[in-house]
Design an enzyme around this catalytic site. Sequence first.
Site, short mmCIF file in Angstrom:
data_model
loop_
_atom_site.label_atom_id
_atom_site.label_comp_id
_atom_site.label_asym_id
_atom_site.label_seq_id
_atom_site.Cartn_x
_atom_site.Cartn_y
_atom_site.Cartn_z
N ASP A 1 0.86 -1.21 0.02
CA ASP A 1 0.17 -0.07 -0.06
C ASP A 1 0.81 1.19 0.04
O ASP A 1 0.75 2.29 -0.94
CB ASP A 1 -0.87 0.00 1.06
CG ASP A 1 -2.00 -1.33 1.37
OD1 ASP A 1 -1.56 -2.42 1.13
OD2 ASP A 1 -3.06 -0.93 1.56
N GLU B 1 -0.30 -8.21 12.59
CA GLU B 1 -0.18 -7.98 11.20
C GLU B 1 0.89 -7.69 10.73
O GLU B 1 1.48 -8.37 9.64
CB GLU B 1 -1.21 -6.71 10.74
CG GLU B 1 -1.26 -6.31 9.29
CD GLU B 1 -2.37 -5.45 9.19
OE1 GLU B 1 -2.45 -4.96 7.93
OE2 GLU B 1 -2.87 -4.75 10.19
#
Length: 422
Positions: free
Chosen positions: A163, A392
Site C-alpha cells: 500500500d 499484522e
Amino acid sequence: MTTPATRSPEADAAIAVLRDNDRGSYTVPTKGLYPFQWNWDSCFTALGISHYDMGRAWTEIETLFQQQWADGMLPHMVFHEAAPGYFPGPDVWGTGRTPPTSGITQPPIAGFAVHQLYRRSGDAERARALLPRLDRYHDWFYRTRDPHGEGLVAIIHPWESRDNSVDWDEGFARVPTDGVAPYVRNDTKHADPATRPTKEQYDRYLWLVQHFRGLGWDSARTHDASPFQIVDPGVNAILIRSCLETADLAEALGEPAIAARNRGWAARGLAGLEACWSDAAGQYLPLDRIAGRQVQSPSLGGLIPLFAPIPAARAATLGDTLGAIGDKVRYLVPSHDPRDRNFDVRRYWRGPVWHVCNYLIVDGLRRAGMTGLADRIVADSLALIERSGFAEYYDPTDGAPLGGGRFSWTAAIVLEFVEPAR
C-alpha cells in the site's frame, strides 16, 4: 497434515486464530480492521488451513474465484456481507457486482497456492475446476497491464501491492487529490494512526478509485488512463512463479495448451525482470513506466524476486543484500532497507516485518541453496510470534506488534513454517 496429538503449541495457537476468523466459506484477515475477504490473504490463508482441514482450504480459494470478473480480473476485496461503517465500502467502489467487490487486484499468488493444495491433497477434480480460472487471470494481467509486450506488468493503484511502500512515492506524487469526497477512515479506528498510511496518501488512493470508477472499471482503459503505473518486481516475480506453478499443474492434469501459455508468459516475464536489476543497489528496483526509469528505492519488493527462478548470480547477490540488512535489524525481513533514509520502522510497508513476505523469500532462499539465511528468517518469524503474538506486522528492531491483531495470514505462515507440508 499433522494430527492434534502431534501438533506443536505454536501450531495450535495458529489454528485457533484461523478458526476465529473463519466465516464458513471464507476467512477475514482480522476482526474489525479487515472484516471481508481479501485476495492474496485468502490464498495464503488456504495454505495454512490445509494443515488441518484440506476441504476447507480448497473452499477458501474457490469462494474467491467465484467472484472473478468476466475479463479475468480477480478483485482484491469481496464484500460477502453488508458493510455499514466500513470505508471504502461497496458504494465507494461502485463496481455494480453482487456480491460487491473492489475494482482492482492484488499480487497473483493464487496459481502457487492452488498447485500447493493439489500437491498436498491430490484432488484433481477441484484443481481442474480452478485451472482455467487461473489461466484467465494470468492472461488478464499480461493483456491489460503489459500493453507493449515487455514481459512486465504494472500496478495502477498502490493497494494492488504494498500500500504505502516508499517505492511508490515518486510516481504517487503525480496523483491529484482534488475532488475527493469527504470520508472517515476505518483503519485508524482499529490501529495506531502512526503505523498506518498518511491522510495525504489516502486522499490519493481515493482519487484513483474515483477516477477508475468514472471509467466504468474498464481494464482495457484503466492502465493507460492512470497517472500511477509502476512495475513492482515483487508482483512480477509472484506472477512468474504462479504462471510456472499453473503450467506444472496443467501438465499434471493433461492440459498442454494452458501449460504452454503459462510457460510462455513466465519466460517473457523472467527476461523482462532484468530491466529492474540494479548492480548498485544489489537488488531489483521498481520501474516508473510513465517516467521511463528505475525508482531508486531499495525495498522488500526488490528481494521478493527470489521467489521466482531468477539467475543464480542474482539470487546470490540478493542473499548478500539480505545479510547486510540483517546486520542492521534484530528481525528479518524489514519492508524497506534500514540503510536508506526513508526507512520508517513502524509505518506499515515502510519498514515493518511481514510474515507472508518472509515466506516468499524463505522459499526462494531454500530453492537457491541458501539454507542458513532461510533458517534465520524462519527463526526470526517465530521469535516475533513468541514475543508479540499473531500481529499484522512488526517493528524489525524490537519486535513490537503493529496493525491488527490475531491476523489470519500471519497464523497461516506460522503453520507453514512449523509444519512443513509433506
